[in-house]
Design an enzyme around this catalytic site. Sequence first.
Site, PDB file in Angstrom:
ATOM      1  N   SER A 139       0.825  -1.215   0.000  1.00 40.24           N
ATOM      2  CA  SER A 139       0.000   0.000   0.000  1.00 40.24           C
ATOM      3  C   SER A 139       0.848   1.249   0.000  1.00 40.24           C
ATOM      4  CB  SER A 139      -0.803   0.090   1.297  1.00 40.24           C
ATOM      5  OG  SER A 139      -1.739  -0.902   1.390  1.00 40.24           O
ATOM      6  N   HIS A 194      -1.221  -3.116  -7.209  1.00 41.03           N
ATOM      7  CA  HIS A 194      -1.910  -2.641  -6.000  1.00 41.03           C
ATOM      8  C   HIS A 194      -3.422  -2.728  -6.169  1.00 41.03           C
ATOM      9  CE1 HIS A 194      -3.032   0.731  -3.034  1.00 41.03           C
ATOM     10  NE2 HIS A 194      -2.847  -0.386  -2.373  1.00 41.03           N
ATOM     11  N   GLU A 204      -3.860  -0.545  -9.536  1.00 40.76           N
ATOM     12  CA  GLU A 204      -2.737   0.343  -9.845  1.00 40.76           C
ATOM     13  C   GLU A 204      -1.545  -0.535 -10.241  1.00 40.76           C
ATOM     14  OE1 GLU A 204      -3.548   4.292  -7.078  1.00 40.76           O
ATOM     15  OE2 GLU A 204      -2.392   2.685  -6.181  1.00 40.76           O
ATOM     16  N   ASN A 221      -3.588   6.091  -2.528  1.00 38.27           N
ATOM     17  CA  ASN A 221      -3.215   6.270  -1.123  1.00 38.27           C
ATOM     18  C   ASN A 221      -2.509   7.590  -0.830  1.00 38.27           C
ATOM     19  OD1 ASN A 221      -4.479   4.005  -0.301  1.00 38.27           O
ATOM     20  ND2 ASN A 221      -2.662   2.704  -0.354  1.00 38.27           N
TER      21      ASN A 221
HETATM   22  C1  LIG Z   1      -7.069   5.688  11.602  1.00 36.76           C
HETATM   23  C2  LIG Z   1      -6.242   6.796  11.100  1.00 36.76           C
HETATM   24  C3  LIG Z   1      -4.902   6.415  10.656  1.00 36.76           C
HETATM   25  C4  LIG Z   1      -4.563   6.865   9.318  1.00 36.76           C
HETATM   26  C5  LIG Z   1      -3.395   6.172   8.777  1.00 36.76           C
HETATM   27  C6  LIG Z   1      -3.339   6.027   7.336  1.00 36.76           C
HETATM   28  C7  LIG Z   1      -4.596   5.491   6.681  1.00 36.76           C
HETATM   29  C8  LIG Z   1      -4.306   4.620   5.552  1.00 36.76           C
HETATM   30  C9  LIG Z   1      -5.532   4.237   4.789  1.00 36.76           C
HETATM   31  C10 LIG Z   1      -5.223   3.592   3.481  1.00 36.76           C
HETATM   32  C11 LIG Z   1      -5.056   2.149   3.640  1.00 36.76           C
HETATM   33  C12 LIG Z   1      -4.536   1.518   2.447  1.00 36.76           C
HETATM   34  C13 LIG Z   1      -5.467   0.569   1.816  1.00 36.76           C
HETATM   35  C14 LIG Z   1      -5.088   0.456   0.409  1.00 36.76           C
HETATM   36  O1  LIG Z   1      -3.940   0.230   0.087  1.00 36.76           O
HETATM   37  C15 LIG Z   1      -6.066   0.684  -0.642  1.00 36.76           C
HETATM   38  C16 LIG Z   1      -7.482   0.384  -0.316  1.00 36.76           C
HETATM   39  O2  LIG Z   1      -7.957  -0.694  -0.487  1.00 36.76           O
HETATM   40  S1  LIG Z   1      -8.352   1.670   0.266  1.00 36.76           S
HETATM   41  C17 LIG Z   1      -9.945   1.008   0.480  1.00 36.76           C
HETATM   42  C18 LIG Z   1     -10.747   1.099  -0.769  1.00 36.76           C
HETATM   43  N1  LIG Z   1     -12.067   0.608  -0.499  1.00 36.76           N
HETATM   44  C19 LIG Z   1     -13.081   1.396  -0.247  1.00 36.76           C
HETATM   45  O3  LIG Z   1     -12.968   2.606  -0.269  1.00 36.76           O
HETATM   46  C20 LIG Z   1     -14.366   0.697   0.092  1.00 36.76           C
HETATM   47  C21 LIG Z   1     -15.508   1.638   0.107  1.00 36.76           C
HETATM   48  N2  LIG Z   1     -16.709   0.915   0.449  1.00 36.76           N
HETATM   49  C22 LIG Z   1     -17.527   0.335  -0.450  1.00 36.76           C
HETATM   50  O4  LIG Z   1     -17.326   0.362  -1.650  1.00 36.76           O
HETATM   51  C23 LIG Z   1     -18.716  -0.367   0.128  1.00 36.76           C
HETATM   52  O5  LIG Z   1     -18.981   0.160   1.376  1.00 36.76           O
HETATM   53  C24 LIG Z   1     -18.533  -1.924   0.223  1.00 36.76           C
HETATM   54  C25 LIG Z   1     -18.524  -2.536  -1.184  1.00 36.76           C
HETATM   55  C26 LIG Z   1     -17.267  -2.323   0.957  1.00 36.76           C
HETATM   56  C27 LIG Z   1     -19.698  -2.517   1.010  1.00 36.76           C
HETATM   57  O6  LIG Z   1     -20.883  -2.034   0.444  1.00 36.76           O
HETATM   58  P1  LIG Z   1     -22.206  -1.898   1.300  1.00 36.76           P
HETATM   59  O7  LIG Z   1     -23.283  -1.464   0.350  1.00 36.76           O
HETATM   60  O8  LIG Z   1     -21.932  -1.068   2.467  1.00 36.76           O
HETATM   61  O9  LIG Z   1     -22.443  -3.354   1.886  1.00 36.76           O
HETATM   62  P2  LIG Z   1     -22.923  -4.685   1.215  1.00 36.76           P
HETATM   63  O10 LIG Z   1     -22.433  -5.760   2.114  1.00 36.76           O
HETATM   64  O11 LIG Z   1     -24.390  -4.606   0.920  1.00 36.76           O
HETATM   65  O12 LIG Z   1     -22.115  -4.839  -0.143  1.00 36.76           O
HETATM   66  C28 LIG Z   1     -22.488  -4.185  -1.366  1.00 36.76           C
HETATM   67  C29 LIG Z   1     -22.420  -5.165  -2.504  1.00 36.76           C
HETATM   68  O13 LIG Z   1     -21.066  -5.616  -2.695  1.00 36.76           O
HETATM   69  C30 LIG Z   1     -21.028  -7.047  -2.503  1.00 36.76           C
HETATM   70  N3  LIG Z   1     -19.814  -7.396  -1.779  1.00 36.76           N
HETATM   71  C31 LIG Z   1     -19.352  -6.770  -0.689  1.00 36.76           C
HETATM   72  N4  LIG Z   1     -18.191  -7.317  -0.300  1.00 36.76           N
HETATM   73  C32 LIG Z   1     -17.943  -8.333  -1.171  1.00 36.76           C
HETATM   74  C33 LIG Z   1     -16.897  -9.270  -1.310  1.00 36.76           C
HETATM   75  N5  LIG Z   1     -15.869  -9.285  -0.489  1.00 36.76           N
HETATM   76  N6  LIG Z   1     -16.951 -10.141  -2.342  1.00 36.76           N
HETATM   77  C34 LIG Z   1     -17.968 -10.135  -3.219  1.00 36.76           C
HETATM   78  N7  LIG Z   1     -18.999  -9.248  -3.139  1.00 36.76           N
HETATM   79  C35 LIG Z   1     -18.987  -8.374  -2.128  1.00 36.76           C
HETATM   80  C36 LIG Z   1     -22.268  -7.401  -1.713  1.00 36.76           C
HETATM   81  O14 LIG Z   1     -22.690  -8.686  -1.984  1.00 36.76           O
HETATM   82  C37 LIG Z   1     -23.273  -6.384  -2.178  1.00 36.76           C
HETATM   83  O15 LIG Z   1     -23.874  -6.783  -3.359  1.00 36.76           O
HETATM   84  P3  LIG Z   1     -25.348  -6.282  -3.736  1.00 36.76           P
HETATM   85  O16 LIG Z   1     -25.680  -6.988  -4.986  1.00 36.76           O
HETATM   86  O17 LIG Z   1     -25.261  -4.801  -3.923  1.00 36.76           O
HETATM   87  O18 LIG Z   1     -26.196  -6.681  -2.565  1.00 36.76           O
HETATM   88  N1  LIG Z   2      -5.967  -3.977   4.075  1.00 38.19           N
HETATM   89  C1  LIG Z   2      -6.143  -3.266   2.967  1.00 38.19           C
HETATM   90  O1  LIG Z   2      -7.194  -2.626   2.782  1.00 38.19           O
HETATM   91  C2  LIG Z   2      -5.090  -3.244   1.914  1.00 38.19           C
HETATM   92  C3  LIG Z   2      -3.832  -3.774   2.131  1.00 38.19           C
HETATM   93  N2  LIG Z   2      -2.884  -3.745   1.136  1.00 38.19           N
HETATM   94  C4  LIG Z   2      -1.560  -4.321   1.355  1.00 38.19           C
HETATM   95  O2  LIG Z   2      -1.658  -5.739   1.198  1.00 38.19           O
HETATM   96  C5  LIG Z   2      -0.750  -6.391   2.081  1.00 38.19           C
HETATM   97  C6  LIG Z   2      -1.532  -7.342   2.966  1.00 38.19           C
HETATM   98  O3  LIG Z   2      -2.509  -6.645   3.695  1.00 38.19           O
HETATM   99  P1  LIG Z   2      -3.751  -7.392   4.363  1.00 38.19           P
HETATM  100  O4  LIG Z   2      -4.226  -8.469   3.489  1.00 38.19           O
HETATM  101  O5  LIG Z   2      -4.665  -6.322   4.805  1.00 38.19           O
HETATM  102  O6  LIG Z   2      -3.051  -8.041   5.646  1.00 38.19           O
HETATM  103  P2  LIG Z   2      -3.547  -9.243   6.561  1.00 38.19           P
HETATM  104  O7  LIG Z   2      -2.944  -9.020   7.889  1.00 38.19           O
HETATM  105  O8  LIG Z   2      -5.009  -9.432   6.447  1.00 38.19           O
HETATM  106  O9  LIG Z   2      -2.858 -10.532   5.858  1.00 38.19           O
HETATM  107  C7  LIG Z   2      -1.469 -10.733   5.795  1.00 38.19           C
HETATM  108  C8  LIG Z   2      -1.233 -12.238   5.802  1.00 38.19           C
HETATM  109  O10 LIG Z   2       0.128 -12.500   5.466  1.00 38.19           O
HETATM  110  C9  LIG Z   2       0.547 -13.633   6.217  1.00 38.19           C
HETATM  111  N3  LIG Z   2       2.013 -13.632   6.244  1.00 38.19           N
HETATM  112  C10 LIG Z   2       2.822 -12.825   6.954  1.00 38.19           C
HETATM  113  N4  LIG Z   2       4.115 -13.098   6.649  1.00 38.19           N
HETATM  114  C11 LIG Z   2       4.097 -14.098   5.718  1.00 38.19           C
HETATM  115  C12 LIG Z   2       5.108 -14.807   5.003  1.00 38.19           C
HETATM  116  N5  LIG Z   2       6.404 -14.522   5.175  1.00 38.19           N
HETATM  117  N6  LIG Z   2       4.736 -15.749   4.118  1.00 38.19           N
HETATM  118  C13 LIG Z   2       3.427 -16.050   3.932  1.00 38.19           C
HETATM  119  N7  LIG Z   2       2.416 -15.402   4.594  1.00 38.19           N
HETATM  120  C14 LIG Z   2       2.759 -14.433   5.461  1.00 38.19           C
HETATM  121  C15 LIG Z   2      -0.122 -13.469   7.577  1.00 38.19           C
HETATM  122  O11 LIG Z   2      -0.224 -14.706   8.237  1.00 38.19           O
HETATM  123  C16 LIG Z   2      -1.479 -12.880   7.176  1.00 38.19           C
HETATM  124  O12 LIG Z   2      -2.453 -13.894   7.020  1.00 38.19           O
HETATM  125  C17 LIG Z   2       0.001  -5.279   2.818  1.00 38.19           C
HETATM  126  O13 LIG Z   2       1.178  -4.998   2.122  1.00 38.19           O
HETATM  127  C18 LIG Z   2      -0.979  -4.111   2.745  1.00 38.19           C
HETATM  128  O14 LIG Z   2      -0.339  -2.871   2.847  1.00 38.19           O
HETATM  129  C19 LIG Z   2      -3.148  -3.248  -0.114  1.00 38.19           C
HETATM  130  C20 LIG Z   2      -4.391  -2.754  -0.409  1.00 38.19           C
HETATM  131  C21 LIG Z   2      -5.445  -2.672   0.599  1.00 38.19           C
END
Ligand SMILES: CCCCCCCCCCCCCC(=O)CC(=O)SCCNC(=O)CCNC(=O)[C@H](O)C(C)(C)COP(=O)(O)OP(=O)(O)OC[C@H]1O[C@@H](n2cnc3c(N)ncnc32)[C@H](O)[C@@H]1OP(=O)(O)O
Ligand SMILES: NC(=O)C1=CN([C@@H]2O[C@H](COP(=O)(O)OP(=O)(O)OC[C@H]3O[C@@H](n4cnc5c(N)ncnc54)[C@H](O)[C@@H]3O)[C@@H](O)[C@H]2O)C=CC1
Length: 310
Positions: A143, A164, A176, A214
């Site tokens: 990430s 990503h 990405e 991000n």
């Molecule tokens: C705390 C402070 C500290 C700060 C530190 C720094 C912060 C760092 C943050 C960044 C972290 C980095 C993460 C990263 O690298 C990148 C990311 O991934 S960022 C996250 C991006 N994701 C989002 O933004 C998610 C936004 N949310 C949504 O889109 C919806 O809320 C969500 C789809 C998750 C859920 O929808 P919702 O309507 O609320 O719920 P439902 O349960 O009804 O789901 C809707 C729809 O989607 C289907 N579905 C949901 N999950 C799944 C799944 N896993 N697999 C398959 N299908 C799924 C579900 O069945 C529903 O279908 P419908 O037909 O619409 O009923």
């Molecule tokens: N959580 C998020 O929303 C997102 C996370 N990422 C990135 O993806 C990566 C994984 O994140 P998550 O899935 O959230 O973490 P997670 O904590 O859910 O899963 C990580 C898994 O890796 C396993 N693991 C640790 N060391 C290992 C090794 N040496 N060999 C094999 N397995 C090992 C752990 O047992 C754990 O099950 C991180 O780099 C994170 O930054 C990227 C996009 C979104």
Amino acid sequence: MINFRIIGRQFSTSISKQNAIKNVTVIGGGLMGSGIAQVAAQAGQSVTLVDVSSDVLAKSQKSIGANLGRVAKKLYKDKPEDGEKFVAEALGRIKTATDPGEASKSADLIVEAIVENMDVKHKLFKQLDSAAPAHTILASNTSSLSINEIGSVVKRKDKFGGLHFFNPVPVMRLLEVVKGAETSEDTYKSMMEWGKAVGKTCITCKDTPGFVVNRLLVPYICEAMRLYERGDASARDIDIAMKLGAGYPMGPLELADYVGLDTNKFILDGWHKKFPDQPLFKPIPLLNKLVAEGKLGVKTGEGIYKYDKK
Ligand SMILES: CCCCCCCCCCCCCC(=O)CC(=O)SCCNC(=O)CCNC(=O)[C@H](O)C(C)(C)COP(=O)(O)OP(=O)(O)OC[C@H]1O[C@@H](n2cnc3c(N)ncnc32)[C@H](O)[C@@H]1OP(=O)(O)O
Ligand SMILES: NC(=O)C1=CN([C@@H]2O[C@H](COP(=O)(O)OP(=O)(O)OC[C@H]3O[C@@H](n4cnc5c(N)ncnc54)[C@H](O)[C@@H]3O)[C@@H](O)[C@H]2O)C=CC1
């Protein structure tokens, strides 16, 4: 390519003829790794999902089954028996393993999704580089870490890059694709092609901190957490504000819990170390406290909010 658009969300199940990647190994069976394994299997690829913990792998298989069921419900709304077949076939394409070296031997592509820690990723990539065949592409789902720095330990720098994904992987449509300084044009093209084959819209990123999403999302979530920590508004109100006022599907604090507060902390600590003068990346005491207490968000049943344990 077969595209399905169902009530505003699009699922693509496609096996592109040009996509030479057939065998994919995903390392890390957590939140992201299980989603990546799922979309690759949905697209007809053979997948090996690896984790150090067999308990995690058992949990991942269960959640992949459930999430495939959600996809099938939409794709095969009027043909539940075809939906069951879709789920069984996709699950049948996923093997699990606990030895990354062994699991690399027949991979065309390895996607790493383990903990966000440079030393741990380095150790793993050294092992993968010596075990995988010469043609295998190695990619990280990091990430926030630098792709060039992660890839510095491998010999095949031309076959190393970033893929990503976004959480939840089966739903979020973006990928990405990150080009490192030494990623070859062939590797970049293969990664773009593979991303398309697993149903994602790909964008090209340079190896800059946070890539595109991000770089914008981290400061936003940090500022929301600080707003809450200062007591300027309640967590609920901050989340409602961004959902109803800015049209986001989730509020920033809900999203922080959904991503995992440990992952949030790894990202923030890493960037603070790298950019100590940047006020946006300064430590957040409340985040540190919650993580120290094991309150990591949805996955542990409590973070900023409390959740029902499944
Ligand atoms: C705390 C402070 C500290 C700060 C530190 C720094 C912060 C760092 C943050 C960044 C972290 C980095 C993460 C990263 O690298 C990148 C990311 O991934 S960022 C996250 C991006 N994701 C989002 O933004 C998610 C936004 N949310 C949504 O889109 C919806 O809320 C969500 C789809 C998750 C859920 O929808 P919702 O309507 O609320 O719920 P439902 O349960 O009804 O789901 C809707 C729809 O989607 C289907 N579905 C949901 N999950 C799944 C799944 N896993 N697999 C398959 N299908 C799924 C579900 O069945 C529903 O279908 P419908 O037909 O619409 O009923
Ligand atoms: N959580 C998020 O929303 C997102 C996370 N990422 C990135 O993806 C990566 C994984 O994140 P998550 O899935 O959230 O973490 P997670 O904590 O859910 O899963 C990580 C898994 O890796 C396993 N693991 C640790 N060391 C290992 C090794 N040496 N060999 C094999 N397995 C090992 C752990 O047992 C754990 O099950 C991180 O780099 C994170 O930054 C990227 C996009 C979104």
